[in-house]
Design an enzyme around this catalytic site. Structure first.
Site, PDB file in Angstrom:
ATOM      1  N   THR A 130      53.644  65.457  34.376  1.00 32.97           N
ATOM      2  CA  THR A 130      53.450  66.218  35.608  1.00 32.97           C
ATOM      3  C   THR A 130      54.742  66.939  35.968  1.00 32.97           C
ATOM      4  OG1 THR A 130      51.754  64.759  36.447  1.00 32.97           O
ATOM      5  CG2 THR A 130      53.185  65.741  38.106  1.00 32.97           C
ATOM      6  N   VAL A 187      41.160  61.699  40.672  1.00 28.71           N
ATOM      7  CA  VAL A 187      42.281  62.393  41.314  1.00 28.71           C
ATOM      8  C   VAL A 187      43.466  61.435  41.324  1.00 28.71           C
ATOM      9  CG1 VAL A 187      43.128  63.423  43.461  1.00 28.71           C
ATOM     10  CG2 VAL A 187      40.768  63.835  42.725  1.00 28.71           C
TER      11      VAL A 187
HETATM   12  N1  ASP Z   1      51.011  61.238  38.174  1.00 28.51           N
HETATM   13  C1  ASP Z   1      50.070  61.975  37.398  1.00 28.51           C
HETATM   14  C2  ASP Z   1      48.693  61.434  37.666  1.00 28.51           C
HETATM   15  O1  ASP Z   1      48.519  60.215  37.678  1.00 28.51           O
HETATM   16  C3  ASP Z   1      50.330  61.914  35.918  1.00 28.51           C
HETATM   17  C4  ASP Z   1      51.719  62.322  35.482  1.00 28.51           C
HETATM   18  O2  ASP Z   1      52.675  62.091  36.201  1.00 28.51           O
HETATM   19  O3  ASP Z   1      51.859  62.875  34.376  1.00 28.51           O
HETATM   20  O4  ASP Z   1      47.780  62.202  37.789  1.00 28.51           O
END
Ligand code: ASP
Length: 353
Positions: free
Chosen positions: A219, A248
């Site tokens: 992310t 989500v």
């Molecule tokens: N935090 C994000 C999610 O759980 C994933 C990520 O950080 O790559 O959707």
């Protein structure tokens, strides 16, 4: 002894020392930041791959991608843009870069689709906007900003968010736009796990598989500060590979993956979203800074290295104070990260050291 009671009692005191004032100090294991200048923007591109999995070409690409995003945000700062302009520009640059799991290059869900989440928040008056499970929006962070600025709501999801995007003239693309071979191959790898476990149990699996090995949480996010001293935070993601349709994560949940408060700090997170939601990570870090006046590093470490680590919640956070102090904390092998100072000095880092 009144006034000398511990403010909190760490369940496991290893790594802590008494701070002499009724509390405990956690010695940070995070790489030291030698900060001599105000930081106006810090970003992350996820917790990344293990060092062994990262080729020299990929490493170069990640560093370049981080630098480009920092410079995009810095250009807004120089043009007297708001902190919202700064974080939006940085996150858009990361969304447009296929290496990161946001916008182009987002991961696939269990139905081979892309469903994207994003949020943005301003620290002066706690205004926030977010979108979740959108499938056709090129830059979800731009749509999150419009939710904040043009609607009475904070979070729009799915079809409603896409309808709003159309009305607001936000650029929409087909699902093909988000495709990359790398994400597709990873989905196939996880599907292989699904098939193997189905064979073993001879039953239809209710939920898709996740690997045991370290996941690449990639992310993207930014925390920024403008010349007026206002903080903002923004985060954008494709979520988890092989996630259930409609799932989500923490990114668009204000207080979980994204938060900004001028009386505390700005936070953007990456990692296993379900944990970040349950532990209210971004808000908790802000609360430690705002209410207990803890330094950023101590607050971020308490949540990431103590609470989250013990719970098994892997990931990392970037934080920025209204004075331009920056802190990173991650309990994963690395965190793709960077910051730029008010005079334009750029720093990027990928691992612990
Ligand atoms: N935090 C994000 C999610 O759980 C994933 C990520 O950080 O790559 O959707």
């Amino acid at each position: 002894m009144a006034g000398k009671l511990p403010l909190f009692d760490p369940p496991d005191k290893s790594g802590y020392t008494n701070d002499g004032d009724g509390g405990f100090k956690l010695a940070s294991k995070m790489p030291k930041i030698n900060q001599t200048e105000k930081v106006i923007l810090a970003i992350h591109g996820g917790t990344g791959l293990d060092r062994s999995e990262l080729t020299a070409t990929l490493e170069k690409g990640y560093r370049q991608g981080l630098t480009d995003a920092l410079l995009a945000g810095f250009a807004k700062y120089k043009a007297a843009g708001s902190s919202t302009d700064i974080v939006e520009a940085a996150v858009k640059a990361l969304e447009d870069n296929p290496l990161f799991n946001a916008g182009k290059g987002a991961v696939f869900n269990e139905r081979s689709q892309h469903e994207l989440d994003a949020a943005i928040m301003e620290g002066a008056d706690l205004k926030a906007g977010a979108v979740a499970a959108v499938r056709t929006v090129k830059n979800p962070v731009a749509l999150a900003r419009l939710v904040m600025e043009k609607t009475p709501h904070v979070l729009l999801v799915g079809l409603g968010a896409e309808r709003f995007a159309k009305k607001a003239g936000v650029r929409q693309v087909s699902q093909k736009y988000f495709y990359t071979d790398r994400r597709w191959n990873y989905l196939q790898e996880l599907r292989g796990l699904d098939k193997a476990s189905k064979k073993k149990t001879k039953k239809t699996k209710l939920v898709p598989s996740y690997p045991d090995r370290h996941m690449e949480w990639s992310t993207v996010g930014a925390v920024g500060l403008d010349s007026q001293g206002v903080l903002a935070a923004a985060t954008s993601t494709g979520g988890l590979t092989n996630k259930m349709q409609g799932r989500v994560g923490d990114t668009p949940i204000i207080g979980a993956g994204t938060y900004a408060d001028n009386h505390g700090c700005a936070v953007s997170a990456t990692g296993h979203g379900e944990f970040f939601i349950r532990y209210g990570v971004a808000h908790e870090i802000n609360a430690l800074v705002r209410l207990l006046k803890w330094p950023l590093q101590k607050a971020a470490d308490e949540v990431m290295q103590n609470r989250m680590k013990k719970a098994g919640g892997e990931g990392g956070v970037i934080t920025l104070s209204p004075k331009g102090e920056v802190a990173f904390s991650f309990n994963s092998p690395g965190l793709y990260r960077g910051y730029v100072t008010e005079s334009g000095k750029v720093f990027t880092g990928l691992y612990q050291n």
